[in-house]
Design a protein around this motif. Sequence first.
Motif, PDB file in Angstrom:
ATOM      1  N   LYS A  90       7.680  -5.607  -7.070  1.00  0.00           N
ATOM      2  CA  LYS A  90       7.703  -6.658  -8.022  1.00  0.00           C
ATOM      3  C   LYS A  90       9.181  -6.396  -8.579  1.00  0.00           C
ATOM      4  O   LYS A  90       9.666  -5.587  -8.637  1.00  0.00           O
ATOM      5  CB  LYS A  90       6.575  -6.663  -9.022  1.00  0.00           C
ATOM      6  CG  LYS A  90       6.454  -5.433  -9.951  1.00  0.00           C
ATOM      7  CD  LYS A  90       5.494  -5.648 -10.736  1.00  0.00           C
ATOM      8  CE  LYS A  90       5.341  -4.676 -11.997  1.00  0.00           C
ATOM      9  NZ  LYS A  90       4.216  -4.758 -12.979  1.00  0.00           N
ATOM     10  N   LEU A 113       3.136  -2.098  -7.953  1.00  0.00           N
ATOM     11  CA  LEU A 113       1.986  -2.900  -8.355  1.00  0.00           C
ATOM     12  C   LEU A 113       0.723  -1.983  -8.782  1.00  0.00           C
ATOM     13  O   LEU A 113       0.473  -0.936  -7.988  1.00  0.00           O
ATOM     14  CB  LEU A 113       1.692  -3.817  -7.226  1.00  0.00           C
ATOM     15  CG  LEU A 113       2.636  -4.845  -6.922  1.00  0.00           C
ATOM     16  CD1 LEU A 113       2.380  -5.720  -5.533  1.00  0.00           C
ATOM     17  CD2 LEU A 113       2.683  -5.966  -7.984  1.00  0.00           C
ATOM     18  N   GLU A 117      -3.579  -5.620  -7.776  1.00  0.00           N
ATOM     19  CA  GLU A 117      -2.536  -6.590  -7.340  1.00  0.00           C
ATOM     20  C   GLU A 117      -1.920  -6.207  -5.708  1.00  0.00           C
ATOM     21  O   GLU A 117      -1.568  -7.072  -5.242  1.00  0.00           O
ATOM     22  CB  GLU A 117      -1.409  -6.540  -8.360  1.00  0.00           C
ATOM     23  CG  GLU A 117      -1.710  -6.853  -9.662  1.00  0.00           C
ATOM     24  CD  GLU A 117      -0.597  -6.542 -10.985  1.00  0.00           C
ATOM     25  OE1 GLU A 117      -0.200  -5.244 -10.785  1.00  0.00           O
ATOM     26  OE2 GLU A 117      -0.096  -7.271 -11.503  1.00  0.00           O
ATOM     27  N   LYS A 120      -4.048  -7.830  -3.251  1.00  0.00           N
ATOM     28  CA  LYS A 120      -3.920  -9.367  -3.065  1.00  0.00           C
ATOM     29  C   LYS A 120      -2.648  -9.499  -2.375  1.00  0.00           C
ATOM     30  O   LYS A 120      -2.543 -10.509  -1.483  1.00  0.00           O
ATOM     31  CB  LYS A 120      -3.832  -9.901  -4.555  1.00  0.00           C
ATOM     32  CG  LYS A 120      -5.113  -9.794  -5.304  1.00  0.00           C
ATOM     33  CD  LYS A 120      -4.909 -10.306  -6.671  1.00  0.00           C
ATOM     34  CE  LYS A 120      -6.211 -10.337  -7.348  1.00  0.00           C
ATOM     35  NZ  LYS A 120      -6.113 -11.044  -8.793  1.00  0.00           N
TER      36      LYS A 120
END
Length: 276
Positions: A90, A113, A117, A120
């Motif tokens: 991220k 993450l 997260e 996903k």
Amino acid sequence: MSEGEKNKVKILVCCHKAGEWLNDDIYLPIQCGKAISDLDLGIQGDDTGDNISVKNKNYCELTAIYWAWKNLRDVDYVGLVHYRRYFMLKGHICYPREVFYVNDISFISDFLLEKNELIKLLKKSDVILPIKKTLSLSLKRNYCSNHISEDFSILRDVLKEKSPEYLSSFDQVMNKRNSASFYNMFIFPFSIFDDYCTWLFNLLFEVERRISISFYPYQARVLGFMGERLLNVYCFHHNLRITYKPILFIGSSDPYGYFMYLMNRLRNNISFLISS
């Protein structure tokens, strides 16, 4: 039970010398080439169970991949990173580039993450790979310019014999493209990882039998170099849904500004078009 608790992720962190690395429920540090090393880093070695640790000088991080393939159990997702190279999962999405640099590992948490997260993200694609590096030559010509061209020919011959259904994809990726994901870094669902490793090592073990491995340490890493290219062939052939992520490089300041990065990529693309 949450989504993260139902799925187990193991991302191997390849290490070969003392240092700092991630070590938690997701990241598993592994000492590569432990069978031929004088060091004991006090972490998981690639020399337990079914392994090819003694071949590390030729296979590089692929000895860790082989270990994971043969020895990890009850894992839903498998990945591989390096002690100084992690996936930036991220941040900085407004201007993606191949590599971002931080001075030390204490800065890394802002770019990772949490498990839920990550799960996903993994469910949205078939594989996570590094953002492709752009070269000035095709992948084939780049390999032959920097390594031993006869070895590339032997690799193609072996693939033609053992996996002829991949030949068209191999030629397309190697001859028509000037960019690829390198470093043998990925995160796969275990089912795809298992299929990939079955295919990959079936090829490389035969290539190893046919080539003359160089005495020069850099060129001796031939099978690791081939693995980098073959990962791209496998993903292309199976039309996998790929999520590309930058690499976070630990322990160095940025040698290039973003403008210089764009200019270098443009220059390499122009060189590739001219040479094609």
